[in-house]
Design a protein around this motif. Structure first.
Motif, PDB file in Angstrom:
ATOM      1  N   ALA A  55       1.003  -0.864   0.015  1.00 13.57           N
ATOM      2  CA  ALA A  55       0.440  -0.137   0.366  1.00 13.57           C
ATOM      3  C   ALA A  55       0.736   0.868  -0.386  1.00 13.57           C
ATOM      4  CB  ALA A  55      -0.983  -0.057   1.627  1.00 13.57           C
ATOM      5  N   TYR A  56       2.335   1.478   0.907  1.00  7.39           N
ATOM      6  CA  TYR A  56       2.789   2.273   0.820  1.00  7.39           C
ATOM      7  C   TYR A  56       4.804   2.203   0.595  1.00  7.39           C
ATOM      8  CZ  TYR A  56      -0.970   3.656   3.312  1.00  7.39           C
ATOM      9  OH  TYR A  56      -2.639   3.336   4.043  1.00  7.39           O
ATOM     10  N   PRO A  57       4.722   2.247  -0.564  1.00  6.88           N
ATOM     11  CA  PRO A  57       6.153   1.660  -0.617  1.00  6.88           C
ATOM     12  C   PRO A  57       7.004   2.695  -0.250  1.00  6.88           C
ATOM     13  CG  PRO A  57       4.534   1.935  -3.238  1.00  6.88           C
ATOM     14  CD  PRO A  57       3.933   2.488  -1.391  1.00  6.88           C
ATOM     15  N   GLY A  58       7.747   1.812   0.212  1.00  7.06           N
ATOM     16  CA  GLY A  58       9.370   2.721   1.072  1.00  7.06           C
ATOM     17  C   GLY A  58       9.129   3.157   2.596  1.00  7.06           C
ATOM     18  N   VAL A  59       8.057   2.486   2.678  1.00  5.50           N
ATOM     19  CA  VAL A  59       7.307   2.458   4.010  1.00  5.50           C
ATOM     20  C   VAL A  59       8.085   2.005   5.346  1.00  5.50           C
ATOM     21  CG1 VAL A  59       5.950   0.078   4.497  1.00  5.50           C
ATOM     22  CG2 VAL A  59       4.833   2.784   5.928  1.00  5.50           C
ATOM     23  N   LYS A  60       8.012   3.343   6.466  1.00  5.88           N
ATOM     24  CA  LYS A  60       8.963   2.240   7.343  1.00  5.88           C
ATOM     25  C   LYS A  60       8.036   2.123   9.004  1.00  5.88           C
ATOM     26  CE  LYS A  60      12.317   3.604  10.329  1.00  5.88           C
ATOM     27  NZ  LYS A  60      12.406   5.817  11.105  1.00  5.88           N
ATOM     28  N   LEU A  61       7.907   1.403   9.210  1.00  5.81           N
ATOM     29  CA  LEU A  61       7.488   1.273  11.281  1.00  5.81           C
ATOM     30  C   LEU A  61       7.801   1.464  11.719  1.00  5.81           C
ATOM     31  CD1 LEU A  61       6.171  -1.018   8.927  1.00  5.81           C
ATOM     32  CD2 LEU A  61       5.405  -2.481  10.667  1.00  5.81           C
ATOM     33  N   ASP A  62       7.473   2.506  12.951  1.00  7.28           N
ATOM     34  CA  ASP A  62       7.958   3.061  13.714  1.00  7.28           C
ATOM     35  C   ASP A  62       7.117   2.116  15.306  1.00  7.28           C
ATOM     36  OD1 ASP A  62       9.669   5.136  12.004  1.00  7.28           O
ATOM     37  OD2 ASP A  62       7.768   6.355  12.468  1.00  7.28           O
ATOM     38  N   GLU A  75       2.398   2.891  13.654  1.00 10.35           N
ATOM     39  CA  GLU A  75       2.815   4.584  13.527  1.00 10.35           C
ATOM     40  C   GLU A  75       3.694   4.318  12.037  1.00 10.35           C
ATOM     41  OE1 GLU A  75       4.403   6.542  16.946  1.00 10.35           O
ATOM     42  OE2 GLU A  75       2.329   6.448  17.860  1.00 10.35           O
ATOM     43  N   VAL A  76       3.676   4.886  11.277  1.00  7.32           N
ATOM     44  CA  VAL A  76       4.630   4.265   9.988  1.00  7.32           C
ATOM     45  C   VAL A  76       5.286   5.890   9.921  1.00  7.32           C
ATOM     46  CG1 VAL A  76       3.432   2.481   9.202  1.00  7.32           C
ATOM     47  CG2 VAL A  76       2.587   5.038   8.439  1.00  7.32           C
ATOM     48  N   THR A  77       6.308   5.781   8.976  1.00  8.08           N
ATOM     49  CA  THR A  77       6.881   6.509   8.192  1.00  8.08           C
ATOM     50  C   THR A  77       7.028   6.600   6.625  1.00  8.08           C
ATOM     51  OG1 THR A  77       7.963   7.353  10.144  1.00  8.08           O
ATOM     52  CG2 THR A  77       8.547   8.528   8.191  1.00  8.08           C
ATOM     53  N   VAL A  78       6.261   7.305   5.881  1.00  5.29           N
ATOM     54  CA  VAL A  78       6.542   7.354   4.466  1.00  5.29           C
ATOM     55  C   VAL A  78       7.231   8.287   4.004  1.00  5.29           C
ATOM     56  CG1 VAL A  78       4.911   6.843   2.242  1.00  5.29           C
ATOM     57  CG2 VAL A  78       4.543   6.195   4.441  1.00  5.29           C
ATOM     58  N   ARG A  79       7.955   8.858   3.360  1.00  6.89           N
ATOM     59  CA  ARG A  79       8.857   9.556   2.615  1.00  6.89           C
ATOM     60  C   ARG A  79       8.657  10.809   3.207  1.00  6.89           C
ATOM     61  NH1 ARG A  79       4.330  10.042  -1.222  1.00  6.89           N
ATOM     62  NH2 ARG A  79       4.179   7.685  -1.885  1.00  6.89           N
ATOM     63  N   GLY A  80       9.381  10.838   5.122  1.00  7.32           N
ATOM     64  CA  GLY A  80       9.435  11.477   5.541  1.00  7.32           C
ATOM     65  C   GLY A  80       8.263  11.811   6.529  1.00  7.32           C
ATOM     66  N   GLU A  81       7.283  11.725   6.334  1.00 11.89           N
ATOM     67  CA  GLU A  81       5.715  11.896   6.316  1.00 11.89           C
ATOM     68  C   GLU A  81       5.652  10.919   7.584  1.00 11.89           C
ATOM     69  OE1 GLU A  81       2.654  14.376   4.725  1.00 11.89           O
ATOM     70  OE2 GLU A  81       4.542  14.567   3.104  1.00 11.89           O
ATOM     71  N   LYS A  82       4.816  11.240   8.881  1.00 11.19           N
ATOM     72  CA  LYS A  82       4.214  10.893   9.591  1.00 11.19           C
ATOM     73  C   LYS A  82       3.248  10.294   9.761  1.00 11.19           C
ATOM     74  CE  LYS A  82       8.838  11.337  13.192  1.00 11.19           C
ATOM     75  NZ  LYS A  82       8.557  10.527  13.936  1.00 11.19           N
ATOM     76  N   SER A  83       2.762   8.989   9.918  1.00 10.63           N
ATOM     77  CA  SER A  83       1.205   8.753  10.763  1.00 10.63           C
ATOM     78  C   SER A  83       0.396   7.531  10.890  1.00 10.63           C
ATOM     79  CB  SER A  83       0.919   8.323   8.416  1.00 10.63           C
ATOM     80  OG  SER A  83      -0.630   8.613   8.255  1.00 10.63           O
TER      81      SER A  83
END
Length: 96
Positions: A55-62, A75-83
């Motif tokens: 769903a979110y390429p390049g996602v980082k799980l925080d 809580e994830v970070t996608v292209r520098g934006e937290k969501s």
């Protein structure tokens, strides 16, 4: 002289109309947001990681949290934006 008095009366009458009292109501709306108790977990199921990667390429799980219904708050970070993303145990993304 009559014109001067009449002009003053009209002018003062016009100003008094604009200085009228305006009744304003202040309404306060209280909103209470109900939140299930989420507890932080160290790992999430592989299905959730795969679904987030798709769903979110390049996602980082925080951080990841889980509640009693086995719903995950991630809580994830996608292209520098937290969501924050909500999923179930099988990786289906929930709307909250």
């Amino acid at each position: 002289m009559k014109k001067l008095i009449l002009s003053a009366a009209i002018l003062l009458g016009g100003l008094s109309m604009q200085a009228g009292v305006i009744d304003m109501e202040n309404t306060i709306t209280e909103s209470v947001k109900f939140q299930d108790e989420y507890k932080e977990v160290d790992a999430v199921p592989a299905a959730i990681k795969t679904a987030l990667d798709n769903a979110y390429p390049g996602v980082k799980l925080d951080k990841a949290y889980v509640n009693d219904k086995k719903e995950y708050k991630i809580e994830v970070t996608v292209r520098g934006e937290k969501s924050i993303v909500y999923t179930d145990a099988t990786g289906n993304i929930l709307k909250k």
